[in-house]
Design an enzyme around this catalytic site. Structure first.
Site, PDB file in Angstrom:
ATOM      1  N   GLU A  66      10.107 -13.524   7.097  1.00 49.16           N
ATOM      2  CA  GLU A  66       9.662 -14.130   8.348  1.00 49.16           C
ATOM      3  C   GLU A  66      10.251 -15.535   8.492  1.00 49.16           C
ATOM      4  OE1 GLU A  66       5.187 -14.716   9.656  1.00 49.16           O
ATOM      5  OE2 GLU A  66       5.809 -16.246   8.205  1.00 49.16           O
ATOM      6  N   ASP A 260      -1.219 -13.620  12.948  1.00 52.12           N
ATOM      7  CA  ASP A 260      -0.088 -12.870  13.504  1.00 52.12           C
ATOM      8  C   ASP A 260      -0.197 -12.769  15.024  1.00 52.12           C
ATOM      9  OD1 ASP A 260       0.982 -12.400  10.994  1.00 52.12           O
ATOM     10  OD2 ASP A 260       1.229 -10.254  11.306  1.00 52.12           O
TER      11      ASP A 260
END
Length: 376
Positions: A66, A260
């Site tokens: 990420e 998220d």
């Protein structure tokens, strides 16, 4: 319907719309980037040896696909090939899987010295790697392996949808029946914040020719999935969701709107900026902005159900909520859209141990709202 920047070449600058002078916008972007990458106390970028570097998740003391792919996207947007190549070489050296069922994927977490914490991949890293590499190809041209950026990007996407054909025991990152990205390759459910239809539109131009129709369909279906998964009243998306959009609880959590999920508003904003193929997606952001404006104090946030029911658990990343809600203003039309942009402009970078995630989303939101998150 107003066309997005992909068609017009013109990027919306909401900071200018609220009266911020361009020189101040440019200065803020430069200073933010320099703080995140070079400030001795507040940086999240660290160099390793003569030719590598990594983005440190300061809350977990690891490097994640990420963050590595985010850092590469930041570097290509800022025209910093030196940083981009360091991050990519670290990723290929320590995260890339050369054998086994994950061959062609990237281990989602490694220690700062490159030792793997896990073998499995996280699909949001792969999609950002691919997009950043395609942009690098457009900005700087391909070089020798592994800096043959477009070749690397196409290889990543090939594995993402054909892993079951390419590798024994492998599972693709996208479900081939509904075109949804999965949470991880083995799971029959998704993560709404992984859905990046604006990336898939570009993959449909840049990926292997035989896969371009798949990516075009994935863009269409991802926009539909956002309607399925976001609450009709609050606009909140769950952190994880079934393929039919219902929230899925994982890791012992009872709450649904958490870290998220904050990215969904930002993703809707960038999709509107680049393509604007579905203006009604902005209504999701309108609802989200209204919920927070009418039910919370700025920065005082909790974990929530997607119905907006608060838990005692405080939000781990409050700066990220403000940043992403503001970025969503690129799609929003409601009465709070410019107030969120103003509040974000006044918001400093987060400091301390949890700064990594907040500040990554802060910088992306800053670029978006300045009209400087560009397609290459």
């Amino acid at each position: 319907m107003q066309k997005g920047a992909f068609y017009t070449g013109e990027y919306t600058n909401l900071f200018a719309e609220i009266g911020i002078p361009q020189e101040k916008i440019d200065e803020k972007i430069k200073n933010t980037f320099n703080t995140m990458f070079f400030d001795p106390e507040e940086r999240i970028y660290f160099e390793m040896g003569e030719d590598m570097g990594y983005m440190l998740d300061t809350g977990n003391n690891d490097a994640r696909t990420e963050g590595m792919s985010y850092g590469m996207m930041m570097a290509v947007q800022m025209d910093r090939k030196d940083i981009f190549d360091r991050l990519w070489l670290f990723s290929k050296t320590y995260m890339y899987q050369k054998e086994g069922k994950y061959k062609g994927y990237f281990a989602w977490s490694v220690k700062p010295d490159g030792t793997k914490n896990a073998e499995g991949p996280a699909p949001d890293g792969e999609e950002y790697f691919a997009m950043a590499l395609f942009f690098a190809h457009k900005r700087w041209g391909d070089g020798p392996e592994p800096f043959d950026y477009s070749v690397q990007a196409r290889d990543i996407l090939r594995h993402c949808i054909h892993q079951h054909e390419l590798v024994e025991g492998g599972q693709p990152m996208w479900d081939n029946s509904n075109y949804y990205i999965k949470f991880v390759p083995e799971t029959p459910f998704s993560d709404p914040s992984y859905h990046l239809p604006h990336f898939y539109e570009l993959f449909a131009i840049m990926a292997d020719e035989e896969d371009r129709a798949f990516w075009k369909k994935a863009a269409e279906e991802s926009r539909k999935y956002l309607y399925l998964s976001c609450d009709k009243t609050t606009g909140m998306a769950p952190e994880y969701a079934e393929f039919d959009g219902r929230p899925k609880l994982l890791f012992g959590k009872e709450f649904e709107f958490y870290s998220d999920a904050y990215r969904v508003a930002m993703n809707i904003g960038l999709d509107a900026s680049w393509f604007n193929k579905d203006e009604s997606l902005g209504e999701i952001v309108d609802k989200l902005q209204a919920f927070f404006s009418e039910n919370t104090q700025l920065g005082e946030y909790h974990a929530y159900t997607i119905k907006g029911e608060a838990f005692d658990e405080e939000a781990m990343h409050p700066t990220a909520i403000i940043a992403t809600n503001a970025a969503g203003s690129l799609a929003a039309k409601g009465k709070y859209r410019l107030q969120w942009v103003k509040d974000f402009w006044e918001l400093p970078l987060r400091k301390g141990v949890r700064r990594y995630y907040d500040n990554c989303l802060y910088f992306f939101s800053l670029l978006m709202l300045a009209g400087q998150y560009r397609i290459y």
